[in-house]
Design a protein around this motif. Structure first.
Motif, PDB file in Angstrom:
ATOM      1  N   VAL A 323       0.826  -1.213   0.000  1.00  0.00           N
ATOM      2  CA  VAL A 323       0.000   0.000   0.000  1.00  0.00           C
ATOM      3  C   VAL A 323       0.857   1.260   0.000  1.00  0.00           C
ATOM      4  O   VAL A 323       0.388   2.331  -0.379  1.00  0.00           O
ATOM      5  CB  VAL A 323      -0.965   0.031   1.200  1.00  0.00           C
ATOM      6  N   PHE A 324       2.128   1.131   0.416  1.00  0.00           N
ATOM      7  CA  PHE A 324       2.982   2.301   0.558  1.00  0.00           C
ATOM      8  C   PHE A 324       4.427   1.858   0.538  1.00  0.00           C
ATOM      9  O   PHE A 324       4.761   0.737   0.935  1.00  0.00           O
ATOM     10  CB  PHE A 324       2.664   3.025   1.872  1.00  0.00           C
ATOM     11  N   GLY A 325       5.300   2.741   0.053  1.00  0.00           N
ATOM     12  CA  GLY A 325       6.731   2.492   0.094  1.00  0.00           C
ATOM     13  C   GLY A 325       7.484   3.786   0.320  1.00  0.00           C
ATOM     14  O   GLY A 325       7.066   4.845  -0.172  1.00  0.00           O
ATOM     15  N   GLY A 326       8.574   3.731   1.066  1.00  0.00           N
ATOM     16  CA  GLY A 326       9.362   4.929   1.335  1.00  0.00           C
ATOM     17  C   GLY A 326      10.827   4.715   1.072  1.00  0.00           C
ATOM     18  O   GLY A 326      11.363   3.615   1.281  1.00  0.00           O
ATOM     19  N   GLU A 327      11.487   5.774   0.604  1.00  0.00           N
ATOM     20  CA  GLU A 327      12.938   5.769   0.406  1.00  0.00           C
ATOM     21  C   GLU A 327      13.561   6.832   1.290  1.00  0.00           C
ATOM     22  O   GLU A 327      12.986   7.914   1.482  1.00  0.00           O
ATOM     23  CB  GLU A 327      13.296   6.054  -1.052  1.00  0.00           C
ATOM     24  N   HIS A 328      14.747   6.551   1.772  1.00  0.00           N
ATOM     25  CA  HIS A 328      15.420   7.509   2.643  1.00  0.00           C
ATOM     26  C   HIS A 328      15.852   8.767   1.887  1.00  0.00           C
ATOM     27  O   HIS A 328      16.259   9.753   2.500  1.00  0.00           O
ATOM     28  CB  HIS A 328      16.632   6.850   3.309  1.00  0.00           C
ATOM     29  N   SER A 329      15.738   8.765   0.574  1.00  0.00           N
ATOM     30  CA  SER A 329      16.066   9.937  -0.237  1.00  0.00           C
ATOM     31  C   SER A 329      14.909  10.918  -0.336  1.00  0.00           C
ATOM     32  O   SER A 329      15.030  11.961  -0.977  1.00  0.00           O
ATOM     33  CB  SER A 329      16.464   9.500  -1.649  1.00  0.00           C
ATOM     34  N   GLY A 330      13.764  10.610   0.295  1.00  0.00           N
ATOM     35  CA  GLY A 330      12.634  11.528   0.279  1.00  0.00           C
ATOM     36  C   GLY A 330      11.601  11.230  -0.776  1.00  0.00           C
ATOM     37  O   GLY A 330      10.734  12.058  -1.047  1.00  0.00           O
ATOM     38  N   HIS A 331      11.679  10.042  -1.396  1.00  0.00           N
ATOM     39  CA  HIS A 331      10.630   9.593  -2.321  1.00  0.00           C
ATOM     40  C   HIS A 331       9.644   8.710  -1.553  1.00  0.00           C
ATOM     41  O   HIS A 331      10.056   7.796  -0.832  1.00  0.00           O
ATOM     42  CB  HIS A 331      11.230   8.789  -3.481  1.00  0.00           C
ATOM     43  N   PHE A 332       8.346   8.956  -1.769  1.00  0.00           N
ATOM     44  CA  PHE A 332       7.301   8.208  -1.091  1.00  0.00           C
ATOM     45  C   PHE A 332       6.267   7.765  -2.126  1.00  0.00           C
ATOM     46  O   PHE A 332       5.778   8.585  -2.912  1.00  0.00           O
ATOM     47  CB  PHE A 332       6.649   9.067  -0.007  1.00  0.00           C
ATOM     48  N   TYR A 333       5.928   6.462  -2.098  1.00  0.00           N
ATOM     49  CA  TYR A 333       5.128   5.828  -3.150  1.00  0.00           C
ATOM     50  C   TYR A 333       3.804   5.327  -2.563  1.00  0.00           C
ATOM     51  O   TYR A 333       3.785   4.746  -1.470  1.00  0.00           O
ATOM     52  CB  TYR A 333       5.891   4.641  -3.749  1.00  0.00           C
ATOM     53  N   PHE A 334       2.724   5.482  -3.324  1.00  0.00           N
ATOM     54  CA  PHE A 334       1.398   5.198  -2.809  1.00  0.00           C
ATOM     55  C   PHE A 334       0.617   4.313  -3.791  1.00  0.00           C
ATOM     56  O   PHE A 334       0.508   4.661  -4.975  1.00  0.00           O
ATOM     57  CB  PHE A 334       0.626   6.502  -2.586  1.00  0.00           C
ATOM     58  N   ARG A 335       0.074   3.208  -3.266  1.00  0.00           N
ATOM     59  CA  ARG A 335      -0.721   2.336  -4.130  1.00  0.00           C
ATOM     60  C   ARG A 335      -1.932   3.071  -4.688  1.00  0.00           C
ATOM     61  O   ARG A 335      -2.299   2.869  -5.846  1.00  0.00           O
ATOM     62  CB  ARG A 335      -1.181   1.095  -3.346  1.00  0.00           C
ATOM     63  N   PHE A 337      -2.093   5.998  -5.542  1.00  0.00           N
ATOM     64  CA  PHE A 337      -1.646   7.020  -6.494  1.00  0.00           C
ATOM     65  C   PHE A 337      -0.839   6.322  -7.596  1.00  0.00           C
ATOM     66  O   PHE A 337       0.261   6.738  -7.938  1.00  0.00           O
ATOM     67  CB  PHE A 337      -0.817   8.090  -5.772  1.00  0.00           C
ATOM     68  N   TYR A 338      -1.386   5.228  -8.112  1.00  0.00           N
ATOM     69  CA  TYR A 338      -0.816   4.500  -9.254  1.00  0.00           C
ATOM     70  C   TYR A 338       0.569   3.927  -8.943  1.00  0.00           C
ATOM     71  O   TYR A 338       1.389   3.748  -9.843  1.00  0.00           O
ATOM     72  CB  TYR A 338      -0.746   5.415 -10.488  1.00  0.00           C
ATOM     73  N   LEU A 339       0.842   3.647  -7.678  1.00  0.00           N
ATOM     74  CA  LEU A 339       2.150   3.166  -7.218  1.00  0.00           C
ATOM     75  C   LEU A 339       3.245   4.212  -7.416  1.00  0.00           C
ATOM     76  O   LEU A 339       4.440   3.901  -7.288  1.00  0.00           O
ATOM     77  CB  LEU A 339       2.566   1.861  -7.928  1.00  0.00           C
ATOM     78  N   ALA A 340       2.866   5.430  -7.710  1.00  0.00           N
ATOM     79  CA  ALA A 340       3.831   6.482  -8.033  1.00  0.00           C
ATOM     80  C   ALA A 340       4.207   7.272  -6.782  1.00  0.00           C
ATOM     81  O   ALA A 340       3.559   7.193  -5.738  1.00  0.00           O
ATOM     82  CB  ALA A 340       3.266   7.414  -9.101  1.00  0.00           C
ATOM     83  N   ASP A 341       5.277   8.056  -6.916  1.00  0.00           N
ATOM     84  CA  ASP A 341       5.759   8.858  -5.808  1.00  0.00           C
ATOM     85  C   ASP A 341       5.218  10.280  -5.904  1.00  0.00           C
ATOM     86  O   ASP A 341       5.064  10.834  -6.991  1.00  0.00           O
ATOM     87  CB  ASP A 341       7.286   8.866  -5.749  1.00  0.00           C
ATOM     88  N   SER A 342       4.954  10.852  -4.740  1.00  0.00           N
ATOM     89  CA  SER A 342       4.447  12.219  -4.676  1.00  0.00           C
ATOM     90  C   SER A 342       4.924  12.877  -3.388  1.00  0.00           C
ATOM     91  O   SER A 342       4.520  12.477  -2.292  1.00  0.00           O
ATOM     92  CB  SER A 342       2.914  12.237  -4.725  1.00  0.00           C
ATOM     93  N   GLY A 343       5.754  13.888  -3.529  1.00  0.00           N
ATOM     94  CA  GLY A 343       6.189  14.646  -2.364  1.00  0.00           C
ATOM     95  C   GLY A 343       5.044  15.396  -1.718  1.00  0.00           C
ATOM     96  O   GLY A 343       4.964  15.498  -0.492  1.00  0.00           O
ATOM     97  N   MET A 344       4.136  15.911  -2.533  1.00  0.00           N
ATOM     98  CA  MET A 344       3.016  16.677  -1.989  1.00  0.00           C
ATOM     99  C   MET A 344       2.059  15.781  -1.208  1.00  0.00           C
ATOM    100  O   MET A 344       1.542  16.178  -0.158  1.00  0.00           O
ATOM    101  CB  MET A 344       2.273  17.374  -3.127  1.00  0.00           C
ATOM    102  N   LEU A 345       1.814  14.575  -1.690  1.00  0.00           N
ATOM    103  CA  LEU A 345       0.934  13.654  -0.976  1.00  0.00           C
ATOM    104  C   LEU A 345       1.565  13.248   0.356  1.00  0.00           C
ATOM    105  O   LEU A 345       0.866  13.147   1.380  1.00  0.00           O
ATOM    106  CB  LEU A 345       0.650  12.433  -1.846  1.00  0.00           C
ATOM    107  N   ALA A 346       2.867  13.035   0.366  1.00  0.00           N
ATOM    108  CA  ALA A 346       3.557  12.746   1.628  1.00  0.00           C
ATOM    109  C   ALA A 346       3.419  13.915   2.595  1.00  0.00           C
ATOM    110  O   ALA A 346       3.176  13.719   3.799  1.00  0.00           O
ATOM    111  CB  ALA A 346       5.032  12.439   1.362  1.00  0.00           C
TER     112      ALA A 346
END
Length: 451
Positions: A323-335, A337-346
């Motif tokens: 449902v979610f994935g995070g990277e220590h580089s500041g990328h955050f991924y959301f199921r 949201f099409y499995l895509a990353d969004s800084g604003m959603l985070a």
């Protein structure tokens, strides 16, 4: 592969200096190759195109559209966009897409981030290498940039903002938030999103300017956070947000103007998802804090460790139904949201969690920050593989794995060394139970790296 394409084709995108490495001709050739790769040539479909605020970006967007048109495809242009806005358009419209951006790179660079319909990523192993081969073969017979039809125009900003706020509502007390857009694309998108929630925004560098007159739009570099930290103190803000150039990454500073680690943000957002979806799978990459899988387990979730890199993480999210994935580089991924990353959603998730309780963000984040970390330390090396093996031999008595680079683990510390994909660098991350343990391991490993 043609040497000009080899110079700009990276693991996850296309990127290079303009015009020395990347120019209209190469971008147009990539547009033609993209049309073939995603199956929209010969009048069979459309692609969505967005671009950032760099001086070369509008021209590159037009060149890419000309390349698509040369194959019989057509383009929907959403104009100025953040990368996650392009992903939203690809997802909502179910179209393949390209974002013209060099992300956090300095002025003088540009590039392309590419995806299939539904924001599914295109990386080196999933179509980008094949595209580069085709594009290289087109350079001797270049696309005619003067005959491309005018693309269809679509104002997508409001639909993007509505989607994000719908995914992560913010309710509770009113917050004062300093937002540093770094003259990047958050200057275009932040108002549209944040005007939909009850926050007071203190804007920094919202003027779009691809020369980055105030500082590079790269919050991984702590020197770029100085103005944000000063503004948080000056305005007595509840928190500060810093976005990179294409606004797909977000970094947070607390009310004391101290950095909140992306690992802590990963753990916070994971815990919020697990309240709604007990037992869900959450991804974290190899350089996230050990606290992240601990907290996921404590909240009843399943933690899956992944290599670094958005194409790899998105593929693993699809495989595991995370449902979610995070990277220590500041990328955050959301199921959702099409499995895509969004800084604003985070950022919305962080503000949502903070608005629901009365304490400061530093108090909220304390529960997610358990260990001392070195941050990423880069060293220039002649041969990363040789140095990595030297370190592996020195730590042969400890647990090791090679999921991404070399990770060595002990009861009170761990470290990871990884070679850069694009530079002669070895990247070191160390974490320990306390500062003294971390510093001792860090210094020992650095001595081996720089011997």
């Amino acid at each position: 592969m043609h040497p000009r394409l080899a110079a700009v084709t990276k693991a996850y995108d296309v990127r290079g200096r303009t015009p020395e490495q990347l120019d209209d001709g190469i971008v147009a050739a990539l547009g033609a190759a993209f049309a073939d790769e995603v199956g929209i040539s010969d009048g069979r479909g459309r692609a969505v195109v967005g671009h950032d605020m760099r001086d070369t970006s509008p021209g590159f967007a037009a060149a890419f559209a000309a390349g698509v048109a040369s194959r019989g495809g057509s383009v929907v242009s959403i104009g100025l966009a953040s990368t996650d806005m392009l992903y939203a358009a690809s997802g909502q419209l179910d179209l393949p897409g390209v974002m013209i951006t060099a992300s956090h790179n300095p002025a003088g660079y540009n590039g392309l981030k590419l995806c299939r319909a539904g924001a599914r990523p295109i990386g080196l192993e999933t179509g980008l290498a094949a595209m580069a081969e085709v594009a290289g073969g087109l350079l001797d017979d270049p696309v005619d940039l003067t005959t491309a039809p005018e693309p269809e125009r679509l104002d997508f900003l409001q639909a993007y903002a509505d989607q994000l706020v719908g995914l992560a509502p913010v309710a509770g007390r009113r917050l004062r938030v300093v937002v540093d857009a770094g003259n990047g694309m958050a200057g275009h998108t932040a108002r549209a999103v944040l005007d939909r929630i009850d926050v007071e925004v203190v804007p920094l560098y919202f003027e779009l300017d691809g020369t980055f007159p105030n500082h590079d739009a790269n919050p991984l570099d702590s020197s770029t956070l100085v103005d944000l930290q000063a503004a948080v103190r000056e305005h007595g803000a509840d928190l500060g947000l810093a976005f990179d150039g294409d606004a797909d990454r977000c970094f947070v500073v607390d009310e004391r103007a101290e950095l909140v680690t992306p690992s802590a943000i990963t753990a916070l957002i994971a815990s919020r998802h697990l309240v709604q979806m007990p037992g869900a799978t959450i991804l974290h990459n190899v350089i996230c804090s050990r606290a992240v899988p601990e907290i996921i387990a404590e909240h009843g979730g399943t933690a899956v460790r992944t290599p670094v890199g958005h194409s790899l993480i998105k593929a693993e999210m699809a495989r595991t139904d995370a449902v979610f994935g995070g990277e220590h580089s500041g990328h955050f991924y959301f199921r959702d949201f099409y499995l895509a990353d969004s800084g604003m959603l985070a950022a919305l998730h962080v503000m949502g969690a903070l608005a629901e309780q009365s304490g400061p963000v530093s108090e909220l984040m304390d529960q997610f920050s358990r260990y001392a970390a070195s941050g990423e330390i880069n060293s220039t090396v002649d041969d990363a593989a040789v140095v990595t093996e030297r370190i592996a031999e020195a730590y042969a008595a400890h647990d090791q794995d090679r999921l991404d680079g070399l990770t060595v683990t002990a009861p009170t510390w761990w470290f990871n060394v990884r070679a850069s994909n694009t530079e002669p660098l070895l990247r070191l991350n160390v974490e320990g139970d306390d500062e003294a343990v971390m510093a001792s391991v860090r210094d020992d490993v650095l001595a081996l790296v720089r011997r």
